[in-house]
Design a protein around this motif. Structure first.
Motif, PDB file in Angstrom:
ATOM      1  N   LEU A 197     -10.640  32.742 -27.932  1.00 62.89           N
ATOM      2  CA  LEU A 197     -10.365  32.221 -26.590  1.00 62.89           C
ATOM      3  C   LEU A 197     -10.386  33.326 -25.532  1.00 62.89           C
ATOM      4  N   GLY A 198     -10.781  34.527 -25.933  1.00 59.79           N
ATOM      5  CA  GLY A 198     -10.922  35.620 -24.972  1.00 59.79           C
ATOM      6  C   GLY A 198      -9.850  36.676 -25.026  1.00 59.79           C
ATOM      7  N   GLY A 199      -8.825  36.482 -25.866  1.00 59.10           N
ATOM      8  CA  GLY A 199      -7.762  37.464 -25.988  1.00 59.10           C
ATOM      9  C   GLY A 199      -6.618  37.215 -25.024  1.00 59.10           C
ATOM     10  N   ALA A 200      -5.523  37.961 -25.211  1.00 61.62           N
ATOM     11  CA  ALA A 200      -4.306  37.767 -24.427  1.00 61.62           C
ATOM     12  C   ALA A 200      -4.055  38.947 -23.492  1.00 61.62           C
ATOM     13  N   ASP A 201      -3.636  38.638 -22.259  1.00 60.52           N
ATOM     14  CA  ASP A 201      -3.200  39.660 -21.315  1.00 60.52           C
ATOM     15  C   ASP A 201      -1.710  39.944 -21.444  1.00 60.52           C
ATOM     16  N   VAL A 202      -0.932  38.899 -21.758  1.00 57.54           N
ATOM     17  CA  VAL A 202       0.512  39.029 -21.931  1.00 57.54           C
ATOM     18  C   VAL A 202       0.911  38.246 -23.176  1.00 57.54           C
ATOM     19  N   VAL A 203       1.753  38.852 -24.014  1.00 54.75           N
ATOM     20  CA  VAL A 203       2.276  38.191 -25.217  1.00 54.75           C
ATOM     21  C   VAL A 203       3.779  38.012 -25.055  1.00 54.75           C
ATOM     22  N   TRP A 204       4.229  36.779 -25.194  1.00 47.43           N
ATOM     23  CA  TRP A 204       5.650  36.406 -25.090  1.00 47.43           C
ATOM     24  C   TRP A 204       6.143  36.145 -26.502  1.00 47.43           C
ATOM     25  N   ASP A 205       7.050  37.007 -27.017  1.00 47.27           N
ATOM     26  CA  ASP A 205       7.358  36.943 -28.446  1.00 47.27           C
ATOM     27  C   ASP A 205       8.857  36.914 -28.750  1.00 47.27           C
ATOM     28  N   PRO A 206       9.419  35.713 -28.993  1.00 46.56           N
ATOM     29  CA  PRO A 206      10.777  35.614 -29.507  1.00 46.56           C
ATOM     30  C   PRO A 206      10.835  35.531 -31.031  1.00 46.56           C
ATOM     31  N   VAL A 207       9.698  35.751 -31.709  1.00 43.58           N
ATOM     32  CA  VAL A 207       9.583  35.497 -33.144  1.00 43.58           C
ATOM     33  C   VAL A 207       9.571  36.786 -33.958  1.00 43.58           C
ATOM     34  N   GLY A 208       8.708  37.751 -33.581  1.00 44.17           N
ATOM     35  CA  GLY A 208       8.576  38.978 -34.351  1.00 44.17           C
ATOM     36  C   GLY A 208       7.788  38.782 -35.624  1.00 44.17           C
ATOM     37  N   GLY A 209       7.950  39.705 -36.564  1.00 41.03           N
ATOM     38  CA  GLY A 209       7.333  39.576 -37.873  1.00 41.03           C
ATOM     39  C   GLY A 209       5.818  39.529 -37.827  1.00 41.03           C
ATOM     40  N   ALA A 210       5.254  38.716 -38.709  1.00 37.75           N
ATOM     41  CA  ALA A 210       3.799  38.636 -38.859  1.00 37.75           C
ATOM     42  C   ALA A 210       3.117  38.125 -37.593  1.00 37.75           C
ATOM     43  N   GLN A 211       3.804  37.249 -36.853  1.00 32.94           N
ATOM     44  CA  GLN A 211       3.175  36.714 -35.644  1.00 32.94           C
ATOM     45  C   GLN A 211       2.995  37.803 -34.581  1.00 32.94           C
ATOM     46  N   PHE A 212       3.957  38.703 -34.458  1.00 35.64           N
ATOM     47  CA  PHE A 212       3.789  39.817 -33.519  1.00 35.64           C
ATOM     48  C   PHE A 212       2.587  40.671 -33.935  1.00 35.64           C
ATOM     49  N   LYS A 213       2.465  40.957 -35.215  1.00 31.74           N
ATOM     50  CA  LYS A 213       1.368  41.798 -35.691  1.00 31.74           C
ATOM     51  C   LYS A 213       0.016  41.150 -35.395  1.00 31.74           C
ATOM     52  N   ALA A 214      -0.076  39.828 -35.598  1.00 29.26           N
ATOM     53  CA  ALA A 214      -1.329  39.123 -35.315  1.00 29.26           C
ATOM     54  C   ALA A 214      -1.636  39.129 -33.821  1.00 29.26           C
ATOM     55  N   ALA A 215      -0.596  38.895 -32.996  1.00 30.89           N
ATOM     56  CA  ALA A 215      -0.790  38.875 -31.549  1.00 30.89           C
ATOM     57  C   ALA A 215      -1.218  40.240 -31.025  1.00 30.89           C
ATOM     58  N   LEU A 216      -0.640  41.293 -31.587  1.00 28.15           N
ATOM     59  CA  LEU A 216      -0.982  42.649 -31.167  1.00 28.15           C
ATOM     60  C   LEU A 216      -2.481  42.898 -31.302  1.00 28.15           C
ATOM     61  N   ARG A 217      -3.055  42.369 -32.349  1.00 27.79           N
ATOM     62  CA  ARG A 217      -4.478  42.585 -32.622  1.00 27.79           C
ATOM     63  C   ARG A 217      -5.378  41.601 -31.880  1.00 27.79           C
ATOM     64  N   ALA A 218      -4.762  40.672 -31.140  1.00 24.80           N
ATOM     65  CA  ALA A 218      -5.542  39.716 -30.347  1.00 24.80           C
ATOM     66  C   ALA A 218      -5.449  40.020 -28.855  1.00 24.80           C
ATOM     67  N   CYS A 219      -4.940  41.201 -28.507  1.00 30.02           N
ATOM     68  CA  CYS A 219      -4.732  41.563 -27.104  1.00 30.02           C
ATOM     69  C   CYS A 219      -6.002  42.137 -26.471  1.00 30.02           C
ATOM     70  N   LYS A 220      -6.139  41.861 -25.201  1.00 30.79           N
ATOM     71  CA  LYS A 220      -7.154  42.534 -24.404  1.00 30.79           C
ATOM     72  C   LYS A 220      -6.688  43.965 -24.089  1.00 30.79           C
TER      73      LYS A 220
END
Length: 315
Positions: A197-220
């Motif tokens: 979908l083009g990547g993320a400019d801002v990641v909002w994360d109240p979860v942590g763990g594996a989801q943070f790691k995946a989001a980190l690698r999907a950032c612009k």
């Protein structure tokens, strides 16, 4: 008055009868109409929150109530207030300066569910993340209290919102809140789908763990990531090499701290948010209203992730 207290670290909630609190200098006594329940309350009971009071205490950090006595506000004023703890009760004290008059058209439940979730989303996305119109906001834990509000606030700020939630029902709630795209974390791959979908400019994360790691690698490049909680139970360790290569910012964010070192940030934010509510731009989602005597069930709804949006305890 009646109150529900935890007597020792990790212990159960116990019904206690005790005298009404007496307001001190600059405080008011509130007859509590509703108390918003937050994940932080569950951490306080376990003794793992950064600001856990001494035991015994009643959880409940945000309330809607009627001023009964004290200085600074007229008796009978209906207000929402951050009190830190003590909301699982029929009465509580609050600093008059921390009380916000509730608009006439707002229900007690909405007022009690408003301050932490919407305040966190607005200050986090504007003051910390500097979210701009046209950017892409990735919201993890999107069906929770601070997830749904982040979707709403993000859309009002002009962002495209990608929401991640667990299961079809929670994804539907995130979509209804205004998300442009929804990823079911039970079956989808955050990294792959966000990058498509083009990547993320801002990641909002109240979860942590594996989801943070995946989001980190999907950032612009030059994206900003806000870790604001660890509902997964895992505090992620951040690889500095990825920050270096993509020029990323990881921004610590604890909304409650602004009450101490920069309260004007919260005051300005709440003024904006209550105006938006009055204009019909915000729609608080309260999935459960629980009687005071069953307050333990309210905490369990968050721990078991059966709640969506906010849970409210009503004396």
């Amino acid at each position: 008055m009646k109150t529900m207290q935890v007597q020792e670290q990790g212990g159960p909630l116990v019904a206690v009868e005790e005298a009404r609190p007496v307001p001190g200098r600059g405080e008011v006594l509130l007859r509590i109409k509703a108390c918003g329940v937050n994940f932080a309350d569950t951490l306080m009971v376990k003794g793992t929150y950064q600001e856990t009071p001494p035991y015994p205490f009643a959880p409940g950090m945000e309330v809607c109530g009627i001023v009964e006595e004290g200085a600074g506000l007229p008796v009978g004023t209906r207000v929402a207030a951050m009190i830190g703890h003590g909301g699982f009760a029929e009465f509580a004290t609050a600093p008059a300066a921390a009380c916000v008059p509730v608009p006439d058209g707002m229900s007690d439940a909405h007022a009690a569910a408003f301050l932490v979730a919407y305040g966190t989303a607005h200050v986090g996305l504007t003051h910390r993340a500097r979210l701009q119109a046209g950017e892409t906001l990735l919201v993890l834990g999107a069906a929770g209290g601070v997830g749904l509000t982040a979707i709403e606030v993000g859309k009002l700020l002009g962002a495209k919102v990608i929401a991640c939630a667990r299961g079809a029902a929670k994804c539907a709630i995130a979509k209804e809140a205004g998300a442009d795209h929804v990823i079911d974390t039970d079956s989808g791959d955050i990294r792959t789908e966000v990058k498509a979908l083009g990547g993320a400019d801002v990641v909002w994360d109240p979860v942590g763990g594996a989801q943070f790691k995946a989001a980190l690698r999907a950032c612009k490049p030059e994206a900003r990531l806000l870790p604001l909680g660890f509902a997964s139970g895992e505090v992620p360790q951040i690889p500095a090499n990825i920050l270096l290569v993509k020029n990323l910012d990881v921004l610590g964010f604890y909304w409650g701290a602004y009450m101490t070192f920069a309260p004007e940030v919260i005051v300005r934010s709440l003024q904006t948010l209550f105006a938006w509510y009055g204009e019909g731009k915000l729609r608080p989602h309260v999935s459960h209203e629980v009687p005071l005597a069953e307050a333990a069930d309210a905490l369990d709804l968050l721990i078991s992730r059966k709640a969506t949006g906010k849970v409210v305890v009503t004396p």
